[in-house]
Each structure stands twice: as C-alpha cells, then as structure tokens.
Write a protein that holds these residues in place. Sequence first.
Motif, mmCIF file in Angstrom:
data_model
loop_
_atom_site.group_PDB
_atom_site.id
_atom_site.type_symbol
_atom_site.label_atom_id
_atom_site.label_comp_id
_atom_site.label_asym_id
_atom_site.label_seq_id
_atom_site.Cartn_x
_atom_site.Cartn_y
_atom_site.Cartn_z
ATOM 1 N N TRP A 1 16.751 -7.637 2.500
ATOM 2 C CA TRP A 1 15.610 -6.083 3.367
ATOM 3 C C TRP A 1 16.654 -4.868 3.499
ATOM 4 O O TRP A 1 17.450 -5.359 4.257
ATOM 5 N N GLN A 2 16.337 -4.576 2.569
ATOM 6 C CA GLN A 2 17.093 -2.933 1.985
ATOM 7 C C GLN A 2 16.114 -1.982 2.378
ATOM 8 O O GLN A 2 14.249 -1.638 2.797
ATOM 9 N N ILE A 3 16.275 -0.472 3.049
ATOM 10 C CA ILE A 3 15.609 0.762 3.282
ATOM 11 C C ILE A 3 14.613 1.069 2.266
ATOM 12 O O ILE A 3 13.525 1.603 2.827
ATOM 13 N N GLU A 4 14.770 0.507 1.177
ATOM 14 C CA GLU A 4 13.595 0.817 0.095
ATOM 15 C C GLU A 4 12.702 0.391 0.420
ATOM 16 O O GLU A 4 11.822 0.788 0.454
ATOM 17 N N SER A 5 12.555 -1.329 0.568
ATOM 18 C CA SER A 5 11.735 -1.875 0.810
ATOM 19 C C SER A 5 11.004 -1.690 2.583
ATOM 20 O O SER A 5 9.768 -1.187 2.826
ATOM 21 N N ALA A 6 11.862 -2.047 3.384
ATOM 22 C CA ALA A 6 11.876 -1.870 4.540
ATOM 23 C C ALA A 6 10.935 -0.835 5.241
ATOM 24 O O ALA A 6 10.336 0.055 5.861
ATOM 25 N N GLY A 7 11.812 1.021 4.155
ATOM 26 C CA GLY A 7 11.184 2.452 4.520
ATOM 27 C C GLY A 7 10.504 3.230 3.778
ATOM 28 O O GLY A 7 10.055 3.548 4.059
ATOM 29 N N LEU A 8 9.302 1.917 3.321
ATOM 30 C CA LEU A 8 8.333 2.173 2.908
ATOM 31 C C LEU A 8 6.958 2.794 3.400
ATOM 32 O O LEU A 8 6.494 1.863 3.971
ATOM 33 N N TYR A 9 6.656 3.746 3.165
ATOM 34 C CA TYR A 9 5.224 4.995 4.514
ATOM 35 C C TYR A 9 5.973 4.974 5.793
ATOM 36 O O TYR A 9 4.951 5.380 6.148
ATOM 37 N N GLN A 10 7.309 4.598 6.099
ATOM 38 C CA GLN A 10 7.417 5.221 7.371
ATOM 39 C C GLN A 10 7.602 6.183 7.625
ATOM 40 O O GLN A 10 7.305 7.171 8.941
ATOM 41 N N ALA A 11 7.556 7.746 6.852
ATOM 42 C CA ALA A 11 6.876 8.977 7.329
ATOM 43 C C ALA A 11 5.655 8.777 8.061
ATOM 44 O O ALA A 11 5.429 10.144 8.461
ATOM 45 N N LEU A 12 5.076 8.261 7.775
ATOM 46 C CA LEU A 12 3.765 8.035 8.211
ATOM 47 C C LEU A 12 4.098 7.663 9.914
ATOM 48 O O LEU A 12 2.900 8.562 11.219
ATOM 49 N N ARG A 13 4.992 6.941 9.972
ATOM 50 C CA ARG A 13 5.485 7.704 11.808
ATOM 51 C C ARG A 13 6.669 8.264 11.949
ATOM 52 O O ARG A 13 7.533 8.505 12.965
ATOM 53 N N MET A 14 7.296 9.130 10.759
ATOM 54 C CA MET A 14 8.346 9.552 11.164
ATOM 55 C C MET A 14 7.449 11.309 11.183
ATOM 56 O O MET A 14 7.966 11.753 10.163
ATOM 57 N N ARG A 15 7.550 11.869 12.351
ATOM 58 C CA ARG A 15 7.021 13.427 11.691
ATOM 59 C C ARG A 15 7.888 14.523 11.035
ATOM 60 O O ARG A 15 7.904 15.470 9.644
ATOM 61 N N PRO A 16 9.005 14.512 11.361
ATOM 62 C CA PRO A 16 10.651 15.483 10.560
ATOM 63 C C PRO A 16 10.389 15.096 8.709
ATOM 64 O O PRO A 16 10.584 16.597 8.702
ATOM 65 N N PHE A 17 10.473 14.043 8.282
ATOM 66 C CA PHE A 17 9.766 13.474 6.887
ATOM 67 C C PHE A 17 8.056 14.016 6.566
ATOM 68 O O PHE A 17 8.287 14.556 5.497
ATOM 69 N N ARG A 18 7.259 13.829 7.888
ATOM 70 C CA ARG A 18 6.237 14.881 7.189
ATOM 71 C C ARG A 18 6.244 16.588 6.921
ATOM 72 O O ARG A 18 5.639 17.724 5.571
ATOM 73 N N GLU A 19 7.054 16.966 7.942
ATOM 74 C CA GLU A 19 7.189 18.430 7.781
ATOM 75 C C GLU A 19 7.796 18.279 6.755
ATOM 76 O O GLU A 19 8.790 20.131 6.399
ATOM 77 N N LEU A 20 9.108 18.325 6.862
ATOM 78 C CA LEU A 20 10.474 17.991 5.315
ATOM 79 C C LEU A 20 9.111 18.314 4.270
ATOM 80 O O LEU A 20 9.442 18.997 3.422
ATOM 81 N N LEU A 21 8.331 17.205 3.289
ATOM 82 C CA LEU A 21 6.910 18.003 2.651
ATOM 83 C C LEU A 21 6.636 19.277 2.738
ATOM 84 O O LEU A 21 6.081 20.068 1.943
ATOM 85 N N ARG A 22 5.957 18.693 4.051
ATOM 86 C CA ARG A 22 5.168 20.513 4.294
ATOM 87 C C ARG A 22 5.395 22.076 4.029
ATOM 88 O O ARG A 22 5.184 22.986 4.111
ATOM 89 N N ASN A 23 7.303 22.265 4.413
ATOM 90 C CA ASN A 23 8.332 23.392 4.127
ATOM 91 C C ASN A 23 7.365 23.821 3.365
ATOM 92 O O ASN A 23 7.470 23.618 2.287
ATOM 93 N N PRO A 24 7.068 25.062 3.130
ATOM 94 C CA PRO A 24 7.112 26.466 1.888
ATOM 95 C C PRO A 24 7.457 25.936 0.436
ATOM 96 O O PRO A 24 7.210 26.241 0.214
ATOM 97 N N LYS A 25 8.922 25.798 1.329
ATOM 98 C CA LYS A 25 9.846 25.925 -0.611
ATOM 99 C C LYS A 25 8.726 25.188 -1.177
ATOM 100 O O LYS A 25 9.455 24.775 -2.929
ATOM 101 N N LEU A 26 8.967 24.001 -0.651
ATOM 102 C CA LEU A 26 8.446 23.323 -1.608
ATOM 103 C C LEU A 26 7.192 22.324 -2.043
ATOM 104 O O LEU A 26 6.439 22.645 -2.674
ATOM 105 N N SER A 27 6.311 22.750 -0.290
ATOM 106 C CA SER A 27 5.112 22.331 -0.533
ATOM 107 C C SER A 27 3.712 23.306 -0.893
ATOM 108 O O SER A 27 2.911 23.492 -2.482
ATOM 109 N N HIS A 28 4.331 24.984 -1.806
ATOM 110 C CA HIS A 28 4.336 26.143 -1.731
ATOM 111 C C HIS A 28 4.577 25.443 -3.586
ATOM 112 O O HIS A 28 3.812 26.504 -4.743
#
Length: 408
Positions: free
Chosen positions: A148-175
């Motif tokens: 049981w590692q973070i690779e499996s436990a952490g699947l989809y967890q950005a749905l609960r962790m807003r900082p990681f959603r915002e990381l992908l929304r950073n204009p440097k990346l999202s654009h």
Amino acid sequence: MANGDSTFSEMLKGFGSMGDAADFAISKIQVVQIFLMIMVVVLYKLLILPWRGAKKKQLFDELVRLRDLTVTIPRDNVSKDAGEDGFLTEKEICFFEKNGYLPPFQLVSEEQAKNLRREAEEAFADDFEGVSYIGSKIREIEKRHGQWQIESAGLYQALRMRPFRELLRNPKLSHKLASLLGEEVMCWRSQFFDKFPGAEGTIWHQNATFRETGKYAKLQPTKDTDPAVIQLTAWVALSESTVENGCLRFLPGSFGDARMDFLYSFAQDNKLFYIAQLPFSFTYFFNVFKIILFGQIFTKVMLIFLTAAKILGEDFFDKFKVKDLEMKPGECVVFSSLNMHASYPNTCKSNSRFSFVGRCTANHVRVAPGGKDIYSTAEGMVEYELPEVGNFQVYGKDSFGYNKILED
C-alpha cells in the motif's frame, strides 16, 4: 548512448530479464494454475494456431497501419495571442508536433514544490483520512502484502486536495494544455509517485486511451482526435529528479508508432493467440503466465514490452533516440502518453524522487463510461467502482456535459 549500442539496449538500462520480473513468491495452488495454462497454450499452438492464418495476417496488417501516425494541433485551439501568459507560440507547437512533449519549465518555486510534497506525504501518513478511490478491498489486499503505497492510495486524491487542483490550473501550465487540447480541458485522473531508494524502474510503455487492465478504453473521444492528443500528462517534479533517483526517459517522436499500445490491448483480448506467437520455452512460458496471472500492473507492462519486442523486432526502436529528462523541484513537463516513456530505478541511498501527475483531456472526451475498472493486485485482478465525480476543470468551462465535473 555509446557507439554501437542499439536503442533497445539503451532502453533496457536498469532493468533485468523476464526472470527477474517474475521473481516474486506465489502459492502452490498458483503454481498449479500456471502449469494448466502452459498445457492449454501448448495444445493451442499444436492444434489451433495452424488454422489461424487469416487472424495472423489481420494482426500484422494492423501493425503496419500504426507505424506512421502524425499529430496536427489546430492553430485556432485558443483565441489568446500566442506566447501570451503561457500560451504556446507557433515554434513551440511545431516542437510538440515533432517530439510529442514540451521541454520542462518552472511551474512553481522550489519552496512551493517542497510544501506540496510535504502536504501529500502528510495526507498519505494519515491514509488520506480513510478515503480510498480504489475501494477498501484493494486497500486491504495491498496492506496485507505490504504494497500500500502513495501510488495507489493517492489515485484521484486531488479531488479532495485543492492545492493540487490549483497547481494544474496555474496559467503557466493550463494555458499550454489549452494550446494543445482546446478551449475546454479537464483532469480525469491525478496521481502521486514516490520512487524511494531501491525502487525499481518503470519499463517503457505508451498509452492513447488508457485501457490498461480494464475491459474498455477509459478515454473515448466524441470528435476526430489524433491518438497522440487524446490525453496529455502534466508531470510535476516535487523533488529533484535525476538519473540516480529515477528520472523520466522519453523516446521523442515515438507517438508516431503506436504498435506497442495496440499490442497491449490485443494481448489482453487474445491471450492464447498472442502468446502462441512466441517461441516456446517452458521456463519462459512459466514466467509469462506468472506475470499475467499474478504480477502487478507495471510488471505486466514489462511483459508486454519484452514480448512485443520479440514480435516487432528490437531494431524497430532504432529510429528513435532515448532522452533522459532530469528536472528540478517545481519544474513541469507536458507530454503525450503515446510517446514511449519509462523511468530509471532509484539507485540512491536516501534520495526519493517525488512527483505529482495530472492526466488531462478535452471535455469532448467521454471518460470511463463503464464506471468500473480492474486493478492488478498480488491476489489477482479486482474490480472496483471509479469515482462518481472523477474529473475537475483545468481550463475553460464544460459545454459538453458528457462527464461529471467536480464543483469547486
């Protein structure tokens, strides 16, 4: 790459043989299962395969068709000025069309990357507050086997962790993603990868629609879409990523040859026929079936890679050159998952390689319409329910309504 070395031999640096991949313990009952499967495939090779000439021709005709794919990015994907606030210039788009990736760029500072890593590690230490998006049964099996590692436990967890959603929304990346995918972009799966000291490498693989071990393609475009841009991976280094601790490796431009991805699905649908194409050796077939029946997902990918290389010929890789991608904390690389990629093992004594990955696609793509997936565990394949709301918007708004989008 040293003079005289083939691309294939360069790709295998850090990996062992088929026997090494199958070097894990199984029960006596599982050994019996393997023996029975070997008997079945031998009978198939002797009695049925000689009558399947048409099917073999169909297979190799399809492999020929998949050798010379291209990708063309519509220049009107976004209405913003090229080069403005992260949107790609014509030169950058041309680079992607040729190579299938964008060179690493600084997305956040090293300090921000360090804080994000700490947040992910603390969440994993708390078992993500008991929330597992792959179900309690898989969690129990993996814990029972110490896997049981973070690779499996952490699947989809950005749905609960807003900082990681915002990381992908950073204009440097999202654009950048919008420049390649269009005005509406969502993340359909998020993951963490912690390649700790002593961790094995990830063998070469490519993916267009992410069928993986499931029964169907998870990504189903509703518009004509080049296979290389059905989905893009945003890979963010939250630690230093070096050759020694297991950095990414690419075959730039290999999205144009999708035969490995095809064989991965073909092998699952036609197991006996596929295996029967291989020269028989009892030890080799024992290892093949051991991995098929009881190996973990990336071990199965290694099996497909090594067996496909026998079918395609090792020299088919020689038109590509391996690129090792070392990165600093906070840097991000965007690439087509149809580009063949891998990673080195971690040979460091104390330095982990930690990353966050967002897998992104256009909103016109239907995601996992079956609602279920299959996960490979030490106790066999286990089916689980995918998140009811498994996607979140990265750029623009969803006008299609094909998928459930997180409201945040």
